[in-house]
Design an enzyme around this catalytic site. Structure first.
Site, PDB file in Angstrom:
ATOM      1  N   CYS A 199     -13.464  22.161  95.758  1.00  0.00           N
ATOM      2  CA  CYS A 199     -14.520  21.212  96.128  1.00  0.00           C
ATOM      3  C   CYS A 199     -14.254  20.702  97.538  1.00  0.00           C
ATOM      4  O   CYS A 199     -13.119  20.655  97.991  1.00  0.00           O
ATOM      5  CB  CYS A 199     -14.546  20.018  95.182  1.00  0.00           C
ATOM      6  SG  CYS A 199     -14.932  20.406  93.465  1.00  0.00           S
ATOM      7  N   ASP A 256     -34.485  36.849  95.876  1.00  0.00           N
ATOM      8  CA  ASP A 256     -33.304  36.010  95.644  1.00  0.00           C
ATOM      9  C   ASP A 256     -32.097  36.796  96.140  1.00  0.00           C
ATOM     10  O   ASP A 256     -31.297  37.313  95.352  1.00  0.00           O
ATOM     11  CB  ASP A 256     -33.179  35.675  94.154  1.00  0.00           C
ATOM     12  CG  ASP A 256     -32.002  34.747  93.861  1.00  0.00           C
ATOM     13  OD1 ASP A 256     -31.414  34.204  94.821  1.00  0.00           O
ATOM     14  OD2 ASP A 256     -31.671  34.570  92.679  1.00  0.00           O
ATOM     15  N   CYS A 299     -29.392  31.111  98.664  1.00  0.00           N
ATOM     16  CA  CYS A 299     -28.103  30.436  98.519  1.00  0.00           C
ATOM     17  C   CYS A 299     -27.472  30.164  99.875  1.00  0.00           C
ATOM     18  O   CYS A 299     -26.333  29.691  99.946  1.00  0.00           O
ATOM     19  CB  CYS A 299     -27.150  31.262  97.657  1.00  0.00           C
ATOM     20  SG  CYS A 299     -26.762  32.889  98.326  1.00  0.00           S
TER      21      CYS A 299
END
Length: 506
Positions: A123, A436, A463
């Protein structure tokens, strides 16, 4: 995340030191190396401590600082903060610096809930409040549209309201509970004190940080990883070592069905045989009754790629099942399935809305994978054609169509820019094309094919905000109006953001 105050430099130091080592590019020979002449003209020096105003966040999650008019990337710093930093690495246009002390603290700073956040590289934004993360991700999309795509974004506030013409970028759609959202874990093994460890790589390195719990993983993933480490250590197995190519256990991959509760465990090994394999299987089954599939993937290559080419089922089913909305999917060891099923339904729901289907339309889904978007759209479309270059994925897509009793879908393997013109020659005229693509964006030949086919609408699921902006520029120049973009937070507490964009033929 109610505790918002974080003083001093504790957060930044470890993450900053990691980034500094990664980006510093120092002289590995150990001797002194003269600085290049151009460094003398810069307003900062290596090793110097300077005050920096943090004005943004980079695509890697670092604070973007300005010191004496020079850009410094500072791991752990947040927009709106003023910080004392130490210059660790310099290039002609920018540098990297270590956070020494926070002089002014952002009201959006929070204390990370994860105990290993400062070491782990999984993260990047846990020290930023979730509400602020959503704002940052919307701004990331806006910045890329304007800077890379040279596209006009409608002026307005961060709520997506417009006061003039241009692309409307809506607020980022976040999660009510942005934790424990990942249905898949890919955990590398290492060794410590004679036993196996497993976790995630430290930021900017391949050093494994042992993990007991990952707060963005489904709880079942943590339990499987713990049991595999325990069983492997008890049986005396050695972890794979990248530098020597020795050792057996490389990774454990865990997949869990959020709706079904089914679990798949994949052991990835540096070898074709697992000694005492029956004890492995028995140990996993005894400890984890929800496991429905135990697989073995063989990867003997000296590579960072997780999976090898061969996968065997050691026990149970070859697949597990889960749902997106009302559509059921079979998930195999190597098939791609979105890792956040809650937000995937949001993402695909927005794609369905943008497609504007009434029940009669012909839809083409490029980059269809195992048919996730195709089957979601097929619930409202007249006919859906899915194309994907990976034949194994097309095989899975056909199985998923049969699983759901959908006869209004057709899947074909091959490059979209080749298959779509062939379909056109067969009389297929798409009303809507959905793309996509992977992070690198659409193949230029596919964009040219879309412009040649001229469907009424194009729905772009992305993305990568950077490649989205690049490709939108091509489609806009070819006669499409970029109507609106909705960012969707598929990966809370990381820098990644997905977007759905509607384009309409002029």
């Amino acid at each position: 995340m109610s505790e918002k105050k974080r003083t001093g430099s504790a957060l930044g130091n470890d993450r900053g030191r990691s980034q500094g080592r990664h980006a510093g590019g120092g002289n590995k020979g150990g001797g002194a190396k003269a600085a290049p002449a151009w460094m003398a003209d810069l307003p900062v020096r290596l090793g110097q401590q300077v005050e920096a105003d943090i004005v943004g966040i980079s695509h890697e999650g670092e604070g973007v600082g300005r010191a004496n008019g020079f850009t410094l990337f500072v791991a752990g710093a947040l927009p709106g903060e003023r910080a004392l930093v130490e210059v660790a690495h310099l290039k002609k246009q920018y540098g990297h610096a270590r956070l020494v002390e926070l002089l002014e603290v952002s009201p959006d700073r929070v204390r990370p809930d994860c105990g290993i956040y400062e070491q782990c590289g999984g993260c990047q934004l846990q020290h930023l409040s979730y509400e602020a993360q959503l704002r940052v991700k919307r701004q990331q999309v806006v910045d890329n549209l304007e800077r890379i795509g040279k596209l006009a974004v409608a002026a307005g506030n961060n709520e997506g309201t417009a006061s003039q013409e241009g692309i409307v970028v809506h607020p980022t759609v976040g999660m009510a509970d942005p934790w424990r959202y990942r249905n898949k874990a890919q955990v590398p093994f290492g060794e410590e004190r004679g036993g196996l460890i497993g976790g995630f790589y430290a930021q900017g390195s391949h050093d494994i940080i042992d993990m007991e719990a990952c707060l963005i993983q489904h709880e079942a993933n943590d339990e499987v990883v713990a049991r595999v480490k325990e069983i492997g250590s008890r049986l005396g197995f050695r972890a794979y070592r990248e530098e020597t190519g020795t050792g057996l256990l490389r990774h454990v991959v865990v997949k869990v069905g959020f709706r079904t509760g089914e679990i798949m465990v994949v052991l990835v090994t540096n070898g074709a045989e697992i000694p005492r394999v029956d004890e492995w299987v028995a140990g996993i089954r005894e400890a984890l009754p929800a496991v429905k599939s135990i697989c073995h993937n063989i990867n003997v290559k000296q590579t960072n790629v997780i999976f090898g080419d061969e996968t065997r089922t050691l026990w149970g089913s070859d697949v597990i099942y889960d749902y997106i909305g009302d559509v059921k999917f079979a998930i195999s060891a190597r098939s791609f399935f979105q890792v956040n099923p809650v937000q995937t339904e949001v993402l695909y729901g927005k794609a369905l809305e943008y497609a504007g289907l009434t029940g009669d339309e012909v839809v083409v889904d490029a980059y269809c994978g195992i048919g996730t978007i195709s089957l979601f759209l097929a619930q409202r479309a007249g006919k859906v054609y899915g194309v994907e270059i990976v034949e194994e994925a097309i095989s899975d897509a056909r199985k998923n169509a049969a699983l759901n009793g959908m006869s209004n879908v057709h899947f074909e393997a091959g490059p979209a820019e080749v298959v779509l013109p062939a379909w056109t020659r067969q009389g297929v005229r798409p009303d809507v094309i959905v793309v996509d693509p992977p992070r690198k964006g659409c193949d230029p030949a596919l964009l040219a094919t879309i412009l040649e086919l001229r469907p009424r609408r194009v729905v772009y699921v992305s993305c990568s905000a950077a490649t989205l902006a690049r490709d939108l520029r091509v489609l806009a120049d070819g006669g499409y109006g970029v109507a609106e973009v909705t960012p969707v937070d598929m990966f809370p507490h990381t820098v990644h953001v997905e977007s759905v964009c509607l384009l309409v033929r002029d």
